[in-house]
Design an enzyme around this catalytic site. Structure first.
Site, mmCIF file in Angstrom:
data_model
loop_
_atom_site.group_PDB
_atom_site.id
_atom_site.type_symbol
_atom_site.label_atom_id
_atom_site.label_comp_id
_atom_site.label_asym_id
_atom_site.label_seq_id
_atom_site.Cartn_x
_atom_site.Cartn_y
_atom_site.Cartn_z
ATOM 1 N N HIS A 1 -4.191 -0.275 -5.981
ATOM 2 C CA HIS A 1 -2.849 0.091 -5.504
ATOM 3 C C HIS A 1 -2.194 1.156 -6.380
ATOM 4 O O HIS A 1 -2.787 1.613 -7.350
ATOM 5 C CB HIS A 1 -2.009 -1.171 -5.369
ATOM 6 C CG HIS A 1 -2.577 -2.090 -4.318
ATOM 7 N ND1 HIS A 1 -2.072 -2.186 -3.043
ATOM 8 C CD2 HIS A 1 -3.662 -2.903 -4.345
ATOM 9 C CE1 HIS A 1 -2.817 -3.029 -2.335
ATOM 10 N NE2 HIS A 1 -3.791 -3.482 -3.106
ATOM 11 N N ASP B 1 0.818 -1.213 0.000
ATOM 12 C CA ASP B 1 0.000 0.000 0.000
ATOM 13 C C ASP B 1 0.849 1.259 0.000
ATOM 14 O O ASP B 1 0.318 2.352 0.237
ATOM 15 C CB ASP B 1 -0.896 0.011 1.264
ATOM 16 C CG ASP B 1 -1.866 -1.143 1.273
ATOM 17 O OD1 ASP B 1 -2.050 -1.763 0.210
ATOM 18 O OD2 ASP B 1 -2.437 -1.438 2.335
HETATM 19 C C1 LIG Z 1 -1.085 -4.400 3.005
HETATM 20 C C2 LIG Z 1 -1.568 -5.369 1.949
HETATM 21 N N1 LIG Z 1 -0.853 -6.480 1.735
HETATM 22 C C3 LIG Z 1 -1.221 -7.373 0.793
HETATM 23 C C4 LIG Z 1 -2.329 -7.167 0.016
HETATM 24 C C5 LIG Z 1 -2.727 -8.205 -1.000
HETATM 25 O O1 LIG Z 1 -2.594 -7.780 -2.312
HETATM 26 P P1 LIG Z 1 -3.405 -8.548 -3.489
HETATM 27 O O2 LIG Z 1 -4.808 -8.080 -3.421
HETATM 28 O O3 LIG Z 1 -2.712 -8.127 -4.740
HETATM 29 O O4 LIG Z 1 -3.285 -9.998 -3.223
HETATM 30 C C6 LIG Z 1 -3.114 -6.033 0.219
HETATM 31 C C7 LIG Z 1 -4.323 -5.826 -0.610
HETATM 32 O O5 LIG Z 1 -4.930 -4.786 -0.638
HETATM 33 C C8 LIG Z 1 -2.722 -5.108 1.202
HETATM 34 O O6 LIG Z 1 -3.435 -3.994 1.445
#
Ligand SMILES: Cc1ncc(COP(=O)(O)O)c(C=O)c1O
Length: 432
Positions: free
Chosen positions: A217, A191
């Site tokens: 993102h 993030d």
């Molecule tokens: C802090 C954080 N880590 C990991 C993720 C996971 O990302 P993804 O949705 O691409 O799997 C998110 C998703 O919003 C997140 O906010």
């Protein structure tokens, strides 16, 4: 470029312009909490990759990895199919037998926070390790080096933390704490791409960093993610585990890069067993495709402008809401310059209104709201029976579970939309 392709791509540009968003109508046009900002170059890049049928990982993926690593100031980036996969890969890499005594083994502990996104924590559980939860502060929504120091025990082997909604945690001090105690540090930078702490990019302080390219993102590929590191030994492990666990580092379609393809002897395999099919890890396939990477490359060119828009939108909300009673406004961690993911609000106990009422009011005006992800994750069904430790209590994580939400700052939001969000919050608070 062939004439037919040039014509097609020109039509794509035209299509994009024809479908560009029209004006903002308050209460009708959704003010999303997050989303991607795509321009015609993004659309052309994606269609061009599709025209060329670059449907697996290939040249665009490699190019993106090189450019993105350089952008953040790290030596290696490995694309994955999501940020969650990046987290799984980063933590799994630390269990590699190649790390010998440093490797994480089942039952070892990893310090993290309870208030956050589940897939920062899940890889700990998935690898048979034990999450140790510490609390966060209200306002910054990050934990502190002191809380982490208190949680370090004899079986602690790593720290895995996200920069909360783009706001860096005190990452230099946490990295020092990790180094002093022989712990690995993984920065979940999903993030926070473009955020800095003491003038340096987040994601560059730890042993490994992860990124998400989901449309919410900082740059978007659809689904997608990335693991980054400066440590070449860890990078090799990450690549092996991402790519089925293989020992060989030839790209798909490439042969004999090591000039020893038929000259290795590993495990108890016969000498000369094809290196392409020798497996040194119990791995996964977490690769992304060139379709994603082509879009990512087009988005990467705009990363700085996106960050500026996020900061501008956040500041406009902050200024507009400065004197509203009953709300705890977010604050940047000292010495940081966050590229914000969202604008977090906590409704204070003495507020004349409730979080629930305020959120319902905003949603009725088509203003998107989101919870601070899982709030206190230990209270979710998935984690109730999982082995874990809590150090120092989770009082603030519980407040977040009850009283906290966030609204958007992503580059697709205009000043007019932000002003509408401010006016709506002010109107609700004034009427309470
Ligand atoms: C802090 C954080 N880590 C990991 C993720 C996971 O990302 P993804 O949705 O691409 O799997 C998110 C998703 O919003 C997140 O906010």
């Amino acid at each position: 470029m062939s004439e037919s392709k040039a014509q097609l791509l020109e039509s794509v540009r035209k299509y994009h312009q024809e479908n560009a968003r029209s004006g903002f109508v308050p209460g009708v046009t959704p003010v999303l909490s997050s989303g991607a900002a795509f321009d015609e170059e993004d659309r052309v890049a994606l269609v061009e990759a599709a025209l060329e049928m670059r449907i697996a990982a290939g040249v665009s993926s490699r190019r993106f990895e090189r450019k993105f690593a350089r952008e953040l100031g790290l030596r290696k980036a490995h694309l994955t199919n999501s940020g969650s996969s990046a987290n799984l890969l980063a933590l799994s890499a630390l269990t590699s037998p190649q790390l010998e005594d440093m490797r994480l083994r089942p039952g070892d502990e990893v310090i993290t926070v309870a208030a956050g996104f589940p897939t920062t924590v899940n890889p700990i559980v998935q690898n048979g390790l034990v999450p140790v939860f510490v609390d966060v502060e209200l306002g910054t929504y990050n934990t502190t080096p002191e809380r982490i120091a208190e949680a370090i025990g004899p079986r602690t082997k790593a720290i895995m933390l996200a920069h909360a909604l783009g706001n860096p945690f005190a990452v230099e001090d946490v990295a020092k704490l990790a180094e002093d105690n022989g712990l690995f540090l993984i920065e979940d930078n999903c993030d926070a791409v473009g955020s800095t702490y003491r003038g340096r990019n987040t994601g560059t302080f730890g042993d490994l960093a992860t990124v998400s390219f989901y449309p919410a993102h900082h740059i978007a590929m659809g689904e997608g993610g990335c693991v980054l590191t400066d440590n070449l030994a860890l990078a090799r492990i990450v690549e092996s585990m991402r790519d089925w666990g293989r020992d060989c580092w030839c790209e798909p379609g490439e042969d004999d890069k090591c000039f020893k393809r038929f000259d290795h002897q590993l495990g108890t395999l016969p000498h000369g067993y094809d290196h392409k099919y020798i497996f040194s890890h119990v791995g996964y396939n977490l690769k992304a495709t060139d379709l994603q990477a082509a879009l990512g490359l087009a988005q990467l060119a705009k990363l700085e402008a996106f960050g500026a828009a996020r900061r501008r939108n956040w500041q406009r909300l902050r200024d507009g809401l400065a004197d509203v009673p009953g709300l705890l406004l977010p604050t940047a961690t000292p010495e940081s310059d966050p590229s914000w993911f969202g604008f977090v609000l906590t409704v204070l106990p003495d507020a004349p209104f409730t979080r629930k009422g305020l959120v319902a009011f905003l949603e009725s005006r088509r203003i998107g709201t989101r919870r601070f992800f899982g709030g206190n994750l230990t209270r979710h069904p998935a984690y109730l029976d999982r082995e874990h430790r809590v150090v120092g209590g989770l009082a603030n994580s519980d407040v977040i579970t009850e009283q906290t939400f966030w609204v958007g700052v992503y580059p697709g939001l205009t000043a007019e939309m932000i002003d509408y969000v401010v006016a709506s919050i002010r109107e609700y608070a004034a009427a309470a």
